[in-house]
Design a protein around this motif. Structure first.
Motif, mmCIF file in Angstrom:
data_model
loop_
_atom_site.group_PDB
_atom_site.id
_atom_site.type_symbol
_atom_site.label_atom_id
_atom_site.label_comp_id
_atom_site.label_asym_id
_atom_site.label_seq_id
_atom_site.Cartn_x
_atom_site.Cartn_y
_atom_site.Cartn_z
ATOM 1 N N PRO A 185 -10.833 15.718 -18.544
ATOM 2 C CA PRO A 185 -10.661 15.153 -17.201
ATOM 3 C C PRO A 185 -11.869 14.333 -16.777
ATOM 4 O O PRO A 185 -12.998 14.585 -17.199
ATOM 5 N N SER A 186 -11.621 13.331 -15.945
ATOM 6 C CA SER A 186 -12.719 12.539 -15.385
ATOM 7 C C SER A 186 -12.743 12.747 -13.872
ATOM 8 O O SER A 186 -11.830 13.363 -13.302
ATOM 9 N N ARG A 187 -13.721 12.199 -13.185
ATOM 10 C CA ARG A 187 -13.820 12.353 -11.727
ATOM 11 C C ARG A 187 -12.935 11.353 -10.990
ATOM 12 O O ARG A 187 -12.881 11.371 -9.772
ATOM 13 N N GLU A 188 -12.262 10.488 -11.756
ATOM 14 C CA GLU A 188 -11.280 9.582 -11.149
ATOM 15 C C GLU A 188 -9.921 10.267 -11.180
ATOM 16 O O GLU A 188 -9.441 10.643 -12.246
ATOM 17 N N PHE A 192 -7.876 10.481 -17.474
ATOM 18 C CA PHE A 192 -8.418 11.381 -18.485
ATOM 19 C C PHE A 192 -8.976 10.594 -19.669
ATOM 20 O O PHE A 192 -8.459 9.540 -20.029
ATOM 21 N N GLU A 581 -15.072 24.579 -9.672
ATOM 22 C CA GLU A 581 -15.530 23.728 -10.782
ATOM 23 C C GLU A 581 -14.504 22.652 -11.125
ATOM 24 O O GLU A 581 -14.849 21.584 -11.626
ATOM 25 N N LEU A 582 -13.228 22.939 -10.852
ATOM 26 C CA LEU A 582 -12.169 21.971 -11.143
ATOM 27 C C LEU A 582 -12.037 20.897 -10.065
ATOM 28 O O LEU A 582 -11.524 19.810 -10.316
ATOM 29 N N PRO A 584 -13.934 18.644 -8.511
ATOM 30 C CA PRO A 584 -14.359 17.239 -8.687
ATOM 31 C C PRO A 584 -13.436 16.435 -9.610
ATOM 32 O O PRO A 584 -13.463 15.209 -9.611
ATOM 33 N N TYR A 585 -12.624 17.165 -10.425
ATOM 34 C CA TYR A 585 -11.740 16.489 -11.373
ATOM 35 C C TYR A 585 -10.310 16.360 -10.847
ATOM 36 O O TYR A 585 -9.410 15.947 -11.578
ATOM 37 N N HIS A 586 -10.102 16.768 -9.587
ATOM 38 C CA HIS A 586 -8.790 16.629 -8.931
ATOM 39 C C HIS A 586 -7.702 17.380 -9.705
ATOM 40 O O HIS A 586 -6.587 16.902 -9.882
ATOM 41 N N ILE A 587 -8.073 18.577 -10.203
ATOM 42 C CA ILE A 587 -7.130 19.370 -10.997
ATOM 43 C C ILE A 587 -6.951 20.727 -10.335
ATOM 44 O O ILE A 587 -7.914 21.355 -9.894
#
Length: 601
Positions: A185-188, A192, A581-582, A584-587
């Protein structure tokens, strides 16, 4: 011994060192009744004599009470062993070290298993305590040999042949086709990375960039679970060259392996033999034949075409219908009835293929359901066609060519396993038979939908020059410039000459494979800027080393491998992470109810 405080290793002391004071560091391998111990380090073993006199009572107490696998420092005098007590099995077996001073650097708690190669332990336990397993002689040998081979490969490629060692990115984007890739995952939001299953696109782009010769010891990733010869993360020797043809790549690899091959495994002869994909399938039932033993598939279609055997005639009436057989030498002597039944059941369950056996009796006559339809002369001719000897067993299959070949190819290997289990040696693990397999089809029907095509190798593979026109009229008949390197029945390398025309690459992706070419727009655009003709190969380093050392699994040549199910049992990875922790990755993880309750409890 440079940079460290020892004077010698535990594997180097000999009679020439007698009288010298030495300082050794290592692990206590064995200790006997406070009289002596065996000290081990990465290079070997040395026998240490524990002093018994009162002046050294503290040293005796220290070493006598130290648990096995404790780390110690000993300083003492090298002495010859008493006459008759030499150990010719140990390189240091002519000497011993009489201790003057000693220090326990770290005591060892109770071990989960003994650090000895002959002690059997479960693979799960070995994985959980991998740092202890690494102390074994065999794993030490495997990893050190691997390091030496890789260093020799670097010398050959970079120093002798002008290759450039380039590190390519690990974070990239999804590649169409091929194995499943791990997502990162990315921060956008919704975007991914993918971990590359190989540096394929990058090495082609390096050729466009004019580097001419690229090489890398590359880490690669595939999200497809583990098998004895697969890991989710693995290493390959990755190579690409400009202005090269198939023969050039093959000569390079033969030279590379000859240069880096370990002396203790004997010499390898070049050039390696070559075989077409069609011949490999017809003679061995597989595209990775083990050529260390015979038992080749024999086509007896023409011989039986004039017989009255109904199932044979049925098979031959279909397009690509065939009748083929393999001869198991001394099968009557080495195989039991249950073994033959097991072979037939295997063909039925795996390939939906019926098998009939023919047995050569001591008097030379044949015993089979098939032979009652054949006259005496035909039986004699069949014996000659199959080259049958007394006590041989023939397995016969009739049906569609590829299915029959695949079934008999599988039975050939299973039969070899059974014969070897019964004591007949067919495949010497210290004999190395390399083979190039060439002229693969460029495309194969998809298993889930045979009307659609997929790349037999990957979508960047160039068609055979003779078949280029077929690419646009009948792609199923196109051969590729794809070549595999096989060693003792295992694929240890694969490569191809690449498509360097943007127009041809776009046609393959869009018209033949029905893929979205937009995903590869960067590569297609690069090919429009004067891309040179180029090709390459990747050698599976883990698999190659495992075959060289005759390891049962590639996990035995990797320092910290994953388990059969792709888990790290030592560090317990993969592991859960918190919602914070998840974030920031929008998950967000959507837990199945039972799993959610188990996690909360």
């Amino acid at each position: 011994n440079s940079f460290v405080t020892r004077t010698n290793t535990c594997g180097e002391l000999r009679s020439a060192h007698v009288g010298r004071e030495v300082t050794l560091y290592g692990w206590i391998q064995y200790q006997r009744q406070g009289l002596f111990l065996v000290l081990r380090d990465f290079q070997g073993l040395t026998q240490i004599i524990i002093p018994q006199d009162e002046a050294h009572s503290h040293v005796k107490k220290l070493l006598s009470n130290a648990p096995v696998e404790s780390v110690v420092r000993v300083t003492g005098i090298v002495s010859p062993r008493p006459p008759g007590q030499e150990n010719p099995k140990m390189p240091t077996g002519d000497i011993e070290v009489k201790v003057e001073t000693a220090e326990i650097l770290n005591s060892c708690k109770k071990l989960p298993f003994e650090i000895k190669d002959f002690i059997k332990k479960s693979e799960a336990l070995r994985m959980q305590y991998r740092y202890l397993d690494l102390r074994s002689f065999q794993l030490q040998y495997n990893l050190r040999l691997r390091s030496q081979i890789v260093m020799r490969m670097r010398e050959y490629l970079c120093n002798l042949h002008g290759f450039v060692d380039v590190e390519t990115p690990t974070l990239f984007k999804r590649t169409p086709g091929g194995a499943k890739e791990f997502l990162v995952p990315s921060r956008e939001a919704g975007k991914f990375y993918s971990l590359p299953q190989s540096p394929q696109q990058f090495k082609q782009l390096l050729m466009v960039g004019g580097l001419d010769r690229y090489f890398q010891v590359a880490r690669c990733y595939r999200d497809e679970g583990s098998r004895p010869d697969r890991q989710p993360e693995f290493t390959q020797i990755d190579i690409e060259m400009s202005f090269v043809d198939q023969a050039g790549i093959q000569r390079l690899i033969e030279g590379l392996l000859q240069y880096s091959w370990p002396e203790e495994r004997g010499c390898i002869t070049t050039p390696f033999p070559s075989m077409t994909y069609e011949a490999a399938l017809a003679d061995y039932g597989t595209d990775k034949p083990d050529t260390r033993f015979g038992m080749k598939i024999v086509d007896i279609s023409d011989f039986l075409r004039r017989s009255d055997i109904q199932f044979v005639q049925n098979a031959l009436s279909y397009p690509h219908g065939t009748v083929k057989a393999i001869c198991i030498p001394q099968g009557v002597r080495y195989l039991k009835n249950k073994d033959l039944e097991s072979l037939k059941e295997s063909a039925k369950s795996q390939f939906n293929q019926e098998i009939m056996e023919i047995i050569c009796r001591p008097n030379g006559s044949l015993k089979s359901l098939v032979t009652k339809f054949l006259g005496q002369k035909q039986q004699s001719e069949l014996t000659q066609v199959l080259n049958m000897q007394v006590d041989d067993v023939v397995l016969l299959a009739a049906g569609e060519h590829k299915q029959v070949c695949s079934a008999l190819g599988s039975l050939r290997l299973e039969s070899a396993d059974l014969l070897e289990a019964a004591g007949l040696v067919l495949r010497d693990p210290m004999t190395f038979h390399f083979l190039w397999v060439v002229d693969f089809p460029l495309f194969l029907p998809k298993e889930e939908n045979p009307t659609e095509l997929e790349s037999a190798h990957h979508p960047f593979t160039a068609p055979h020059p003779s078949d280029t026109s077929l690419l646009y009229s009948d792609p199923t008949k196109v051969r590729s410039q794809h070549y595999d390197l096989v060693l003792n029945g295992s694929e240890v390398g694969g490569g191809s000459i690449r498509i360097h025309s943007a127009e041809q690459q776009r046609f393959v992706l869009e018209k033949v494979l029905k893929e979205d070419s937009e995903v590869l727009s960067h590569l297609l655009e690069a090919l429009e800027f004067g891309a040179p003709p180029h090709g390459g190969i990747a050698l599976g380093l883990d698999r190659l080393i495992s075959l060289i050392v005759d390891a049962p699994s590639i996990r035995d040549v990797i320092a910290f491998p994953k388990s059969f199910r792709g888990r790290d049992l030592m560090g317990n990875a993969p592991d859960y992470v918190t919602p914070e922790e998840l974030e920031p990755y929008h998950i967000q993880v959507s837990w199945p109810l039972a799993e959610k309750e188990a996690k909360q409890n």
